[in-house]
Design an enzyme around this catalytic site. Structure first.
Site, PDB file in Angstrom:
ATOM      1  N   ALA A  52       0.837  -1.200   0.000  1.00  0.00           N
ATOM      2  CA  ALA A  52       0.000   0.000   0.000  1.00  0.00           C
ATOM      3  C   ALA A  52       0.875   1.254   0.000  1.00  0.00           C
ATOM      4  O   ALA A  52       0.572   2.239  -0.677  1.00  0.00           O
ATOM      5  CB  ALA A  52      -0.918  -0.008   1.210  1.00  0.00           C
ATOM      6  N   GLU A 132      25.292 -23.390 -10.943  1.00  0.00           N
ATOM      7  CA  GLU A 132      24.050 -22.632 -10.761  1.00  0.00           C
ATOM      8  C   GLU A 132      22.866 -23.486 -11.197  1.00  0.00           C
ATOM      9  O   GLU A 132      23.031 -24.668 -11.505  1.00  0.00           O
ATOM     10  CB  GLU A 132      24.124 -21.307 -11.528  1.00  0.00           C
ATOM     11  CG  GLU A 132      24.421 -21.471 -12.998  1.00  0.00           C
ATOM     12  CD  GLU A 132      24.901 -20.181 -13.664  1.00  0.00           C
ATOM     13  OE1 GLU A 132      25.371 -19.262 -12.974  1.00  0.00           O
ATOM     14  OE2 GLU A 132      24.808 -20.112 -14.902  1.00  0.00           O
ATOM     15  N   LYS A 134      19.570 -24.637 -13.523  1.00  0.00           N
ATOM     16  CA  LYS A 134      19.077 -24.569 -14.903  1.00  0.00           C
ATOM     17  C   LYS A 134      17.600 -24.195 -14.819  1.00  0.00           C
ATOM     18  O   LYS A 134      16.741 -25.016 -14.497  1.00  0.00           O
ATOM     19  CB  LYS A 134      19.263 -25.890 -15.633  1.00  0.00           C
ATOM     20  CG  LYS A 134      18.811 -25.765 -17.093  1.00  0.00           C
ATOM     21  CD  LYS A 134      19.552 -26.702 -17.998  1.00  0.00           C
ATOM     22  CE  LYS A 134      19.317 -26.488 -19.472  1.00  0.00           C
ATOM     23  NZ  LYS A 134      18.141 -25.794 -19.895  1.00  0.00           N
ATOM     24  N   GLU A 192      17.495 -15.715 -17.795  1.00  0.00           N
ATOM     25  CA  GLU A 192      16.263 -16.439 -18.049  1.00  0.00           C
ATOM     26  C   GLU A 192      15.069 -15.666 -17.511  1.00  0.00           C
ATOM     27  O   GLU A 192      15.091 -15.190 -16.376  1.00  0.00           O
ATOM     28  CB  GLU A 192      16.363 -17.802 -17.333  1.00  0.00           C
ATOM     29  CG  GLU A 192      15.403 -18.835 -17.837  1.00  0.00           C
ATOM     30  CD  GLU A 192      15.966 -19.647 -19.006  1.00  0.00           C
ATOM     31  OE1 GLU A 192      16.968 -19.226 -19.614  1.00  0.00           O
ATOM     32  OE2 GLU A 192      15.381 -20.705 -19.299  1.00  0.00           O
ATOM     33  N   CYS A 430     -19.147 -51.500  -3.777  1.00  0.00           N
ATOM     34  CA  CYS A 430     -20.232 -51.984  -2.915  1.00  0.00           C
ATOM     35  C   CYS A 430     -21.611 -51.870  -3.555  1.00  0.00           C
ATOM     36  O   CYS A 430     -22.596 -52.327  -2.977  1.00  0.00           O
ATOM     37  CB  CYS A 430     -20.219 -51.242  -1.572  1.00  0.00           C
ATOM     38  SG  CYS A 430     -20.754 -49.538  -1.694  1.00  0.00           S
ATOM     39  N   CYS A 445     -19.479 -42.269  -2.813  1.00  0.00           N
ATOM     40  CA  CYS A 445     -20.217 -43.509  -2.624  1.00  0.00           C
ATOM     41  C   CYS A 445     -21.037 -43.336  -1.368  1.00  0.00           C
ATOM     42  O   CYS A 445     -20.525 -42.941  -0.323  1.00  0.00           O
ATOM     43  CB  CYS A 445     -19.236 -44.674  -2.474  1.00  0.00           C
ATOM     44  SG  CYS A 445     -19.958 -46.091  -1.632  1.00  0.00           S
TER      45      CYS A 445
END
Ligand code: IVH
Length: 690
Positions: A52, A132, A134, A192, A430, A445
């Site tokens: 905020a 490191e 990947k 990346e 059943c 069931c």
């Protein structure tokens, strides 16, 4: 916290019109502050102000820039969003090609890589490597000229990529201007772009709500978000970035090592992942690999392996390249977590509470390191939503210890004879009707444990489980036989088992049978909390059982509680209260409890809690390192004062107690507006002074 007297806005300062130079200084200050907080949040993962507050500063800068457009600077955080949609991406040719990297899977591949490196460097010594992660995202090249981000391009075919600058500018983790006063003339930062798992889950929830297609995984979501022609869409997609390489560099000295490069990036304000190391030789590489494999599931983003790079850049140069991959680097990949296979059938599984789970029966497929033949489809709605049909080729995912699931089907491969899954009308175990209440996602069931052997087995397995009665040696196969051979039907029957009947079962000998009997005997002395949990009342998990035990003190008080009394218990809402009332209303359940007591199960009973404690009904989440208290000590103090400690932040959380290095839970608390307190405030609240 911000000093209030630092604030002034055009509205507030009406009358005392400041010097235009002051506006300029104010805008510069706001920009620096916002960039600093953004960096702390997205790069250092160590938020410095509540959202905020950030928004307030942001809006102040926006309104300043609106009235004084000459104040707008290209690195202003307000300039991240905006750009008009493109018709198509322009092509960018990379000054230095963006290469790929060779893969290894087995330890032998790693040992061979290290041997090739030593041979090429003609050294008998251990080689130093930078290790490191990947990352499972997309490679990107960020061009900074004189410290300012001027262009961002995807890898493309390695020689030519696409210009995604407008989209990349919306990624808050990526600095629009490098830190420091002497930026290089040209710097290509490579790394990346990815999406955190939590952001991926939120995005998919939003997509679902909007009736739009969900993404199969965070990688696809990141790629789809970056390749948007409208940057305003990208701006809403919570992308992240980690740097791991360099392209062109002009006007600065190249660092001597890869680890040196990453350290330099940190100084420039470029995000670098903390999960990295400098190690020696193949043993060092493998140690890093195993360490990461162990914590992989807990990482906030997805990785598909680790990367090893010869650390010294002069040695990297000496090693050079073979075809399109460097000889100095290797990706050590985890076994794939996703694979494609064919759904041969869709069956169902009946759980302890009768819940029916559709299960895909698969042509065996090797995924996540094991052969998988069944994968969950969760529930009927999921099957429809994902539109999985019998005969489909599907992507199956098995991550860590999580049960395998069907992610999606491959539309191009749907055969003409594909068949829809039909929820059976009756339980295949059943024969009781399967019902689905309107407000529930699951069908059940209706036989209950009395009629349904599957529910009996599930209930018994729950009863004996470690966190319930903790009866060792009573596994799946034993329970299966005991139920199928009608030797037992309820938990109370377990305590009537004798050596001969047990020893006569498949794969049981006298010794193992005796062990089971000993474990049963030992389990008779338990706690009220465990006993309540072991009963398997729907919606009563471990923590609710604990609250119930603490609140009522003894079992009879719980069994005779009214709905209102149940609702007084912390953790108990209308759904849980009703579920307990329904359980107690069934005479078979009361009979079972009597039989268990008669079998000799005991716990120490207390009196109900009378005076409310200071933290009664309050739920806390602990995050980060507190200055004095260990996590356990803080949790103990909270619980002793009647509060509850939860593992994750939700709207129901009363407080988040944040210490140093608090991460995603803190961010979540901000997002939900949950009050955030520190250790001192916690202690004050416990003391009843908060
Ligand atoms: S280095 C010269 N490091 O893997 C080597 N790549 O197959 C260039 N990747 O396209 C790549 N994490 O998308 C490098 N720590 C890391 C990486 C990494 C993920 C991806 C990258 C690249 C692909 C190479």
């Amino acid at each position: 916290m911000m000093e209030p007297d630092l604030f002034f806005s055009p509205a507030q300062s009406a009358g005392t019109q400041p010097d235009p130079a002051d506006w300029r200084a104010r805008a510069a200050w706001l920009r620096t502050e916002l960039n600093r907080h953004g960096h702390a949040y997205y790069v250092l993962d160590n938020p410095t102000i509540p959202d905020a507050e950030y928004d307030k500063l942001f809006r102040e800068l926006q309104s300043l820039e609106n009235t004084h457009p000459e104040l707008i600077a290209p690195d202003s955080p307000t300039q991240r969003v905006g750009g008009a949609p493109l018709a198509q991406f322009a092509q960018v040719s990379h000054s230095v090609p963006m290469l790929s990297i060779n893969n290894g899977f087995a330890e032998a591949d790693i040992v061979a890589f290290d041997r090739r490196v030593r041979e090429a460097l003609k050294t008998g010594d251990e080689v130093e490597y930078a290790t490191e992660l990947k990352f499972d995202g997309l490679a990107i090249n960020l061009r900074y000229e004189n410290g300012v981000l001027v262009q961002a391009a995807t890898r493309g075919d390695g020689a030519t990529g696409e210009n995604v600058t407008a989209n990349i500018r919306t990624v808050r983790a990526i600095p629009l201007r490098l830190h420091g006063s002497h930026p290089p003339k040209v710097l290509d930062v490579r790394g990346e772009v990815l999406m955190f798992k939590s952001d991926f889950a939120k995005l998919n929830a939003r997509q679902r709500d909007a009736g739009q297609k969900e993404f199969a995984n965070p990688r696809n979501a990141a790629a789809g978000s970056l390749r948007q022609l409208d940057p305003r869409i990208t701006a809403h997609r919570a992308l992240r970035f980690f740097a791991y390489g360099i392209g062109l560099l002009e006007g600065a000295e190249m660092p001597l090592s890869h680890s040196g490069l990453l350290d330099w990036y940190v100084k420039l304000g470029v995000p670098v992942c903390n999960e990295k190391a400098v190690v020696n030789g193949a043993p060092g590489l493998l140690e890093f690999f195993h360490g990461i494999a162990e914590k992989r599931d807990k990482l906030p983003y997805e990785i598909d392996g680790v990367v090893y790079k010869v650390n010294r850049l002069d040695e990297q140069q000496k090693l050079g390249f073979v075809s399109r991959a460097p000889r100095f680097a290797l990706a050590h990949k985890f076994p794939a977590e996703e694979a494609t296979t064919v759904v041969q059938d869709i069956g169902i599984q009946v759980g302890r509470t009768g819940a029916i789970t559709p299960v895909a029966r698969l042509a065996p497929v090797f995924v996540g390191g094991v052969t998988v033949t069944n994968a969950t489809l969760h529930n009927e709605d999921e099957v429809r939503r994902k539109d999985i049909q019998i005969g489909d080729t599907v992507i199956v995912r098995r991550a860590g210890d999580v049960i395998p699931e069907v992610v999606s089907f491959v539309p191009e491969m749907r055969p003409s004879g594909a068949r829809q899954f039909v929820m059976p009308a009756v339980c295949p175990i059943c024969g009781s009707p399967i019902v689905r209440l309107e407000e529930e996602a699951v069908a059940r069931c209706s036989g209950g444990w009395v009629k349904c052997a599957a529910q009996r087995k599930g209930g018994l397995l729950h009863f004996v489980s470690r966190r319930a009665m903790d009866i060792e040696g009573l596994g799946d196969q034993l329970v299966e036989q005991l139920v199928d051979k009608h030797i037992i039907s309820t938990a109370a029957d377990l305590y009537k088992l004798g050596l001969t009947s047990l020893a006569a079962l498949d794969r049981m000998a006298d010794k193992s049978a005796q062990n089971v009997l000993n474990a049963l005997e030992k389990s008779k002395s338990t706690t009220l909390q465990r006993f309540i949990y072991a009963l398997g009342i729907r919606h009563v998990g471990e923590s609710t059982a604990k609250e119930l035990a603490r609140h009522f003190g003894n079992l009879d008080a719980l069994l005779h509680a009214s709905e209102e009394q149940l609702l007084d218990v912390a953790d108990v809402g209308p759904v849980v209260a009703r579920s307990i009332m329904m359980f107690v209303a069934n005479p078979l359940n009361l009979e079972l409890i009597e039989q268990l007591r008669a079998a000799g199960i005991t716990w120490s009973e207390g009196t109900p809690e009378s005076k409310p404690k200071s933290l009664q009904g309050k739920t806390f989440v602990l995050t980060g390192t507190l200055p004095d208290l260990s996590r356990d000590a803080a949790a103990e103090m909270i619980e002793a004062a009647g509060g509850k400690v939860a593992g994750s932040v939700s709207k129901k959380t009363s407080y988040v107690v944040a210490g140093e290095d608090a991460g995603s839970k803190l961010a979540k608390a901000r997002e939900l507006g949950v009050p955030i307190i520190d250790e001192a405030e916690l202690l004050a609240i416990i003391a009843g002074q908060g």
